[in-house]
Motif scaffolding. Structure first.
Motif, mmCIF file in Angstrom:
data_model
loop_
_atom_site.group_PDB
_atom_site.id
_atom_site.type_symbol
_atom_site.label_atom_id
_atom_site.label_comp_id
_atom_site.label_asym_id
_atom_site.label_seq_id
_atom_site.Cartn_x
_atom_site.Cartn_y
_atom_site.Cartn_z
ATOM 1 N N GLU A 68 59.149 -17.613 34.952
ATOM 2 C CA GLU A 68 59.136 -19.069 35.131
ATOM 3 C C GLU A 68 57.704 -19.602 35.148
ATOM 4 O O GLU A 68 57.404 -20.622 34.525
ATOM 5 C CB GLU A 68 59.846 -19.466 36.425
ATOM 6 C CG GLU A 68 59.882 -20.979 36.609
ATOM 7 C CD GLU A 68 60.509 -21.421 37.926
ATOM 8 O OE1 GLU A 68 60.886 -22.594 38.014
ATOM 9 O OE2 GLU A 68 60.603 -20.597 38.849
ATOM 10 N N ALA A 69 56.810 -18.933 35.860
ATOM 11 C CA ALA A 69 55.429 -19.402 35.939
ATOM 12 C C ALA A 69 54.745 -19.367 34.581
ATOM 13 O O ALA A 69 54.020 -20.301 34.211
ATOM 14 C CB ALA A 69 54.647 -18.558 36.941
ATOM 15 N N VAL A 70 54.977 -18.312 33.816
ATOM 16 C CA VAL A 70 54.330 -18.194 32.511
ATOM 17 C C VAL A 70 54.922 -19.197 31.524
ATOM 18 O O VAL A 70 54.199 -19.821 30.733
ATOM 19 C CB VAL A 70 54.452 -16.753 31.984
ATOM 20 C CG1 VAL A 70 53.929 -16.654 30.558
ATOM 21 C CG2 VAL A 70 53.672 -15.800 32.886
ATOM 22 N N ALA A 71 56.239 -19.398 31.579
ATOM 23 C CA ALA A 71 56.865 -20.371 30.676
ATOM 24 C C ALA A 71 56.340 -21.775 30.933
ATOM 25 O O ALA A 71 56.256 -22.598 30.012
ATOM 26 C CB ALA A 71 58.378 -20.333 30.848
ATOM 27 N N ALA A 72 55.969 -22.061 32.187
ATOM 28 C CA ALA A 72 55.509 -23.408 32.534
ATOM 29 C C ALA A 72 54.094 -23.685 32.053
ATOM 30 O O ALA A 72 53.702 -24.847 31.959
ATOM 31 C CB ALA A 72 55.575 -23.595 34.052
ATOM 32 N N CYS A 73 53.324 -22.649 31.752
ATOM 33 C CA CYS A 73 51.908 -22.866 31.450
ATOM 34 C C CYS A 73 51.557 -22.718 29.983
ATOM 35 O O CYS A 73 50.524 -23.217 29.543
ATOM 36 C CB CYS A 73 51.045 -21.915 32.279
ATOM 37 S SG CYS A 73 51.132 -20.191 31.746
ATOM 38 N N GLY A 74 52.371 -21.995 29.216
ATOM 39 C CA GLY A 74 52.103 -21.851 27.798
ATOM 40 C C GLY A 74 51.146 -20.736 27.430
ATOM 41 O O GLY A 74 50.864 -20.525 26.246
ATOM 42 N N HIS A 75 50.619 -19.994 28.408
ATOM 43 C CA HIS A 75 49.750 -18.860 28.081
ATOM 44 C C HIS A 75 50.570 -17.732 27.458
ATOM 45 O O HIS A 75 51.756 -17.549 27.771
ATOM 46 C CB HIS A 75 49.054 -18.341 29.337
ATOM 47 C CG HIS A 75 47.989 -19.245 29.866
ATOM 48 N ND1 HIS A 75 46.799 -19.479 29.206
ATOM 49 C CD2 HIS A 75 47.930 -19.987 31.004
ATOM 50 C CE1 HIS A 75 46.052 -20.310 29.914
ATOM 51 N NE2 HIS A 75 46.721 -20.639 31.004
#
Length: 265
Positions: A68-75
């Motif tokens: 979830e955290a990675v999907a939210a940031c686009g990295h």
């Protein structure tokens, strides 16, 4: 002491009563109640079916927050450094292994032994995202969240690269309840970046300070329902992020030193 900065590009929180950052943010702000009844921890959909069925709670819980955290940031997840922190590791698996060793020691499962290793969630994350970057697994007993966060902040500053930080703990079961008080399930995750970008939601100014003191207290009823989980010290930070207000928080790292954090939305 010197003060450094990092930027938050991705945020996640998952527990059975706060299933995902959108639900957690609303509940921590007092805008919605926690989920009732609590939801089951989602099985990691990226795993093959057989592995998905065998995945222990810590792997499922930490991966839910990490993705979830990675999907939210686009990295690109394959390029992130990663730090995983847990006070106790997978307590249900450890209890199962101990009971097997007592009653039927020749039937110890190699797979369950693999799941009991403290860096198992970090290993699953690396394999699923094809991430060949360095990752670190941290444990510091009651100070595990602060030690893991410090490790992630230091790597972000030293390497000048984005870092995924995931912190998680589950409930003690069986004989372990006599020595370990963790209850429920909680995972949080942040993607930290050295520079602000289009996904940045807050800045963290941090330094090490002498002295210990008490960790910050939770304020919201939603956070207080998770106060008996070993990763509950993370919750005041996520309350501040949910409220989008400036805050100063301080966590003891030992009897002699603390992590001092200023949060600027």
């Amino acid at each position: 002491m010197s003060r450094f900065s990092a930027h938050i590009d991705g945020i996640a929180l998952w527990s059975p009563t706060l299933p995902g950052w959108a639900a957690a943010r609303s509940a921590l702000r007092g805008e919605a109640p926690p989920a009732d009844p609590p939801l089951p921890i989602p099985a990691p959909s990226q795993l093959p079916p057989a592995e998905r069925r065998r995945a222990p709670q810590t792997v499922a819980l930490s991966l839910a927050a990490a993705h979830e955290a990675v999907a939210a940031c686009g990295h690109d997840p394959a390029q992130l450094l990663a730090v995983f922190a847990s006070a106790h590791g997978d307590l249900p698996v450890i209890d199962e292994l101990c009971r097997t060793l007592v009653h039927t020691p020749t039937l110890v499962s190699p797979t369950r032994f693999l799941h009991s290793i403290h860096n198992a969630p970090a290993g699953f994350w690396s394999m699923l995202t094809r991430n060949g970057q360095a990752n670190t697994s941290v444990s510091g007993a009651a100070h595990s969240f602060a030690h893991g966060l410090l490790e992630a902040l230091v790597q972000c500053e030293a390497e000048q690269r984005p870092v995924l930080y995931v912190a998680y703990d589950t409930a003690a079961v069986g004989a372990l309840t006599h020595t370990t008080r963790s209850q429920g399930a909680l995972a949080v995750a942040l993607v930290l970046a050295p520079q602000a970008g289009s996904a940045t939601s807050a800045r963290l100014d941090w330094q090490l300070s002498p002295g210990a003191g008490d960790p910050p207290a939770t304020r919201s009823p939603a956070a207080q329902t998770l106060s008996h989980n070993a990763m509950a010290p993370a919750l005041p930070l996520f309350e501040a992020l949910a409220e989008e207000q400036a805050a100063r928080l301080r966590w003891p790292l030992s009897a002699h030193q603390s992590l001092d954090l200023l949060i600027a939305p």
